[in-house]
Design an enzyme around this catalytic site. Structure first.
Site, PDB file in Angstrom:
ATOM      1  N   THR A 146       0.856  -1.187   0.000  1.00 54.90           N
ATOM      2  CA  THR A 146       0.000   0.000   0.000  1.00 54.90           C
ATOM      3  C   THR A 146       0.897   1.244   0.000  1.00 54.90           C
ATOM      4  OG1 THR A 146      -0.246  -0.285   2.396  1.00 54.90           O
ATOM      5  CG2 THR A 146      -2.052  -1.058   1.003  1.00 54.90           C
ATOM      6  N   THR A 183       2.207  -9.274  11.905  1.00 54.18           N
ATOM      7  CA  THR A 183       2.506  -7.965  11.338  1.00 54.18           C
ATOM      8  C   THR A 183       1.379  -7.599  10.394  1.00 54.18           C
ATOM      9  OG1 THR A 183       4.131  -6.679  10.173  1.00 54.18           O
ATOM     10  CG2 THR A 183       3.848  -8.958   9.461  1.00 54.18           C
ATOM     11  N   GLU A 267       6.386   4.900   7.372  1.00 57.27           N
ATOM     12  CA  GLU A 267       5.979   5.987   6.485  1.00 57.27           C
ATOM     13  C   GLU A 267       6.732   7.279   6.817  1.00 57.27           C
ATOM     14  OE1 GLU A 267       1.492   4.362   5.581  1.00 57.27           O
ATOM     15  OE2 GLU A 267       1.853   5.641   7.311  1.00 57.27           O
ATOM     16  N   ASN A 390      -0.671   9.931   5.667  1.00 56.55           N
ATOM     17  CA  ASN A 390      -1.878   9.459   6.336  1.00 56.55           C
ATOM     18  C   ASN A 390      -3.011  10.468   6.264  1.00 56.55           C
ATOM     19  OD1 ASN A 390      -1.418   6.705   7.681  1.00 56.55           O
ATOM     20  ND2 ASN A 390       0.487   7.813   8.028  1.00 56.55           N
TER      21      ASN A 390
END
EC number: 2.3.1.35
Length: 395
Positions: A146, A183, A267, A390
């Site tokens: 993703t 995970t 991220e 995000n």
């Protein structure tokens, strides 16, 4: 192209357009023979439909033949319709690949709360099955990425008493990473032959020392899944306690390697923080301290900025809930002692620490002087890109 996969496994992918057009977002791994399966799953109370379906299949204890993975649609918090749709994806893949629906373990990742777009699944399944045997570990891993900046996979060969076998691990994860039993998504394959009970037991122990000791942002996903398939296609069986130990050592090592990749790819992350808490009253207290420091937004942002603000670390130790005497606690940052028995030290080391903090790996060592408990955790730093990614995740 498939030489990095263990024997007897074929991978295929397809672009279904679940979120982004033009990239593979659907993957299938098929074993040429029945495989012994192991699995660990999220402890989040809101378990995604594929998690619930996988758990039900593994409780039956029979062999499996495939893993079906997708990105772009988590199928989490979707109620009864989500379960129905998950089973429908198994049926679609099974009919096209000549399998039974219950041969297939489903895993999904993406936005929570949206129902699967079944028209896209139906359109993509033929191409998915036609590609079987034409993708490698990297290709399959890319199909369920993703926000990952890079695919996370590794292979290693294992020398057992009866000969050589191969172990390959493929995983995704960059955000919503604070695993609890697993995970984000991970598939481990081996062509060694082993029994279900020891295979499951070694997975549980290996995950406890690897995936369960990393954190990016303190969030445990609704979809966390790790699956392990052992198909015996190498003709080499785990025959003795020594073989079991060798397989577990290899599994723990490769899961640790991939878990480190997850933290590296947090991220927007620029550094991995290696936190060791020792001298705790017990291991539970040591874990409390390590996780308190690793989850602290103030600690993570200081490390991101290269600021040797050790006071943030000590503060996080203080509110961890662990038992200790503050006057006996010591702490070192990047190998430089900054706090000893409740007192600051080495305040003339700022320039040296500023240089050390430019590295990709930052060590934090905490000694509570309260016992023999010890725990290690890997955490990422926290920067601007995490917020940007995000804030725009659904766009």
């Amino acid at each position: 192209m498939t030489d990095d996969l263990p024997k007897g496994f074929r991978a295929g992918t397809a672009a279904a357009g679940f979120k982004t057009t033009g990239r593979d977002d659907l993957g299938l791994i098929v074993s040429d023979r029945p495989a012994v399966a192991a699995g660990l799953f999220t402890q989040n109370a809101f378990k995604a439909a594929p998690v619930l379906v996988c758990q039900e299949l593994l409780r039956r204890g029979g062999p499996v033949l495939a893993v079906l993975a997708n990105s772009g649609q988590a199928n989490a918090c979707t109620g009864d319709e989500g379960i129905v749709n998950c089973r429908a994806t198994q049926l679609l893949a099974a009919q096209a690949a000549g399998l039974a629906p219950n041969d297939i373990l489903p895993i999904s990742t993406g936005v929570i709360g949206a129902q699967l777009r079944m028209n896209l699944w139906r359109a993509a399944i033929p191409a998915l099955v036609q590609s079987l045997g034409r993708r490698d570990a990297e290709g399959f891993t890319r199909a369920f990425m993703t926000t990952d900046a890079f695919p996370k996979f590794a292979s290693r060969d294992i020398g057992l008493s009866g000969g050589g076998a191969r172990l390959t691990v493929m995983a995704k994860g960059a955000g919503m990473i604070c695993p609890n039993m697993a995970t984000m998504l991970c598939v481990a394959l081996t062509d060694a032959a082993t029994e279900r009970e020891p295979w499951q037991a070694m997975f549980r122990r290996a995950v406890a020392f690897t995936f369960n000791r990393v954190s990016v942002d303190g969030d445990t996903s609704t979809n966390d899944t790790i699956l392990g398939l052992a198909n015996g296609a190498s003709g080499v069986a785990v025959q003795s306690p020594a073989d079991l130990a060798l397989l577990e050592e290899a599994l723990t090592g490769i899961l640790g390697q991939v878990a480190h990749m997850l933290v590296m790819d947090g991220e927007g992350a620029g550094r991995v923080i290696h936190i060791t808490a020792r001298g705790a009253a017990d291991e539970t207290d040591a874990e409390r301290v390590a996780r308190s420091v690793g989850h602290s937004q103030l600690v993570k942002t200081a490390i991101y900025g290269g600021d040797a603000n050790w006071g943030r670390i000590v503060t996080a130790v203080g509110y961890s809930g662990a038992r200790f005497d503050p006057d006996r606690v010591s702490m070192a940052l990047c190998g430089v002692e900054r706090f000893c028995h409740g007192q600051p030290v080495n305040d003339d080391q700022e320039a040296r620490l500023a240089e050390l903090l430019r590295g990709k790996d930052v060590t934090v060592e905490i000694d509570l002087c309260a016992g023999s408990g010890e725990y290690t955790l890997q955490a990422s730093d926290l920067g601007h890109e995490y917020v940007s990614l995000n804030a725009d995740y659904r766009s």
